[in-house]
Design an enzyme around this catalytic site. Sequence first.
Site, PDB file in Angstrom:
ATOM      1  N   TYR A 146      -3.972  -1.479   3.870  1.00  0.00           N
ATOM      2  CA  TYR A 146      -3.715  -0.916   2.544  1.00  0.00           C
ATOM      3  C   TYR A 146      -2.545   0.059   2.619  1.00  0.00           C
ATOM      4  CZ  TYR A 146      -4.621   1.931  -1.675  1.00  0.00           C
ATOM      5  OH  TYR A 146      -4.508   2.616  -2.860  1.00  0.00           O
ATOM      6  N   LYS A 150       1.041   0.041   0.597  1.00  0.00           N
ATOM      7  CA  LYS A 150       1.460   1.138  -0.276  1.00  0.00           C
ATOM      8  C   LYS A 150       2.770   1.761   0.233  1.00  0.00           C
ATOM      9  CE  LYS A 150      -1.536   1.509  -3.698  1.00  0.00           C
ATOM     10  NZ  LYS A 150      -1.118   1.222  -5.097  1.00  0.00           N
TER      11      LYS A 150
END
Lengths: 241, 444
Positions: A146, A150
């Site tokens: 993740y 990002k």
Amino acid sequence: MELLVLGANSDMAKAIAYAFAKQGFNLSLAARNTELLQPLKSDLEIKHEVNVALHHFDALDYDSHASFYANVTTPDVVVCAFGYLGEQAIALNNFEEASLIMDTNYKGAVSILNVVANDFESRKQGTIIGISSVAGERGRQSNYIYGSAKAAFSTYLDGMRNRLFSAGAHVVTVKPGFVRTKMLGDMDTPAPLTASPQQVANAIYKAYRSKKNTLYVNSKWRLIMWIIRNIPEFMFKKKNL
Amino acid sequence: MPRKQHITNWGKYPVVESLVTELEHANDITSFITQQTQLIPRGNGRCYGDASLGEHVFSTLQHNKILQFDAAHGILQCQAGTLLSEILEVVVAKGFFLSVTPGTKFITVGGAIAADIHGKNHHKNGNFSEFVLAFDLLMADGTVRTCSKTENEELFWLTCGGMGLTGIVLNATLQLQPIETAYIQQSSIKTRNLEELIELFETSDQWNNSVAWIDCLSKGNEKGRAIFTGGNFATREALGNEKGDPLSIRNKSNKNVPGLFPGFLLNTLSVKAFNLLYYNKQQKHISESFVDYNAFFYPLDAIHNWNNIYGKAGFTQYQFVLPRAESKAGLEKIIDKIADSGKGSFLTVLKLLGKSNPNAVMSFPMEGYTLALDFKIQKGVFELLNDLDRVVLEHGGRLYLAKDARMQPHMMDAYPKLQYFKERIKALNGSTFQSVQSNRLKLT
């Protein structure tokens, strides 16, 4: 003024919708399931006397993005609020989960925001607000799939800000830190560092008005992330983070 | 995502460990309910005791959207978690107000239905349920029934005042009352004793809203001295141009009570001093003024967490109603007992309620006087309240479930339709809906 919210079903997106509606913005709310947004639409329209339109939008359906954007009311501000936290433990063994995390948080965002950026550049106006994450500032063993998605998204926003500057359009990167939302679920987070979606939304509206580049909702996060970024790698790699 | 947490209602007593689930969408709530074996719905936690506490709690707070507002007819439809304050923010500017409101606007519509709340205008407008046009009720088996006074009417009347024991109200349609201004033309009248006060209430028909603050610590000639307040929504003509836009009120900043207000400050002496101060604040026998709706209906909402004033141990509010004919005798006995005990109540409110609705099943109001008092949780208080219970029963009165945290099951016999209620809720939902209170009172 017109606001387009991409991924309007998240708690943070809803709070953002209220914060902008309060200031008189008409809203286009885009999400996979628009049926769920009906009560939100009526609530916003009745409380703030603005127009709210609902649009089907799937971040992963890249081919649909251009026609989707052509169909919404031309926005002055676009908030990119969709995201997928996923399960790191699953993503490590299951590439489908890893792909879903990367595709939603990065590829989906690039696909739609490319369309928006071209429009803003040609119209020489507009603000794009990207909800990124402090998780993208340094990879940690607990959520680097993740986090890296990002990180890519943040870098993309940086570049887009640089590109659109000469056209007079602006890009705000938001790094909210912990927010009390569905995404966080029942995870326990330190209260002084946990913001409510409303706090984030109000800070975002302010950042939009003041043309801030990067918004840390709680200024403590700026310091924390500065420290985390500056821990030497030979030490950082030994930490259980 | 359910969260295990310690929850408590407005009185901060009792505190219960509970698994709390909050869901936003009706379809999620429906699929959730069918997997539950026991549950109590909860709104904003503004009932005082344990009515909305349980091992498993469903919080309606995210199910809080306004769905429709017909500004021509004053009809509003909203989800059950909507706060009355949110409704007022929309409707007052359009010339409407809640037809019935309690003394705080920070309760949900679902909570207002569950307790079938009443307000300062009960003698004119009756209970909240009078103005509930319809609601959707989610049953334990996942079915949704639309209830109104003409459709599923039995379920409608079981649910109004049913303390969440008949199911989860998903949304409701309310009839609002038209207002010309957001201001109340108010008369405050000082009375020297209970007799004077009751006389005033008996002849107070010109006011649509009335209530009295009463000093329960004074004895002898001054027993029951009070300040009576009566008010009507001001007409535009009466208000004039003094306040600018007649449907808008200037927002005052709210005050807060410090989080750790030491409870020992609230002894008899300090309560007496407060009561004296309040009573003497009003110099003239009668004073008239225009006040905005917040100052009139929700004076305590201006102090956001006034419940902290009783300290960490919390407090319980004791509210009873006595039949009109029995009221004076009963009130005198009760006020005597309170004055003798020295366990002063900070806020004591008296009101004459109007006729009860014959359709209502478990709604609290009946024609007569209702008194509400706060008691700090401390040694001897429960004994005192048990003693007061006896007087209430003797005089044919009953207690308000929305305030209660401690009464014994036998007090429920004062509700004439109790057996019917118990049988019906069991038949409708089995034992799915239950609270700490309903178990304590053997309703479930």
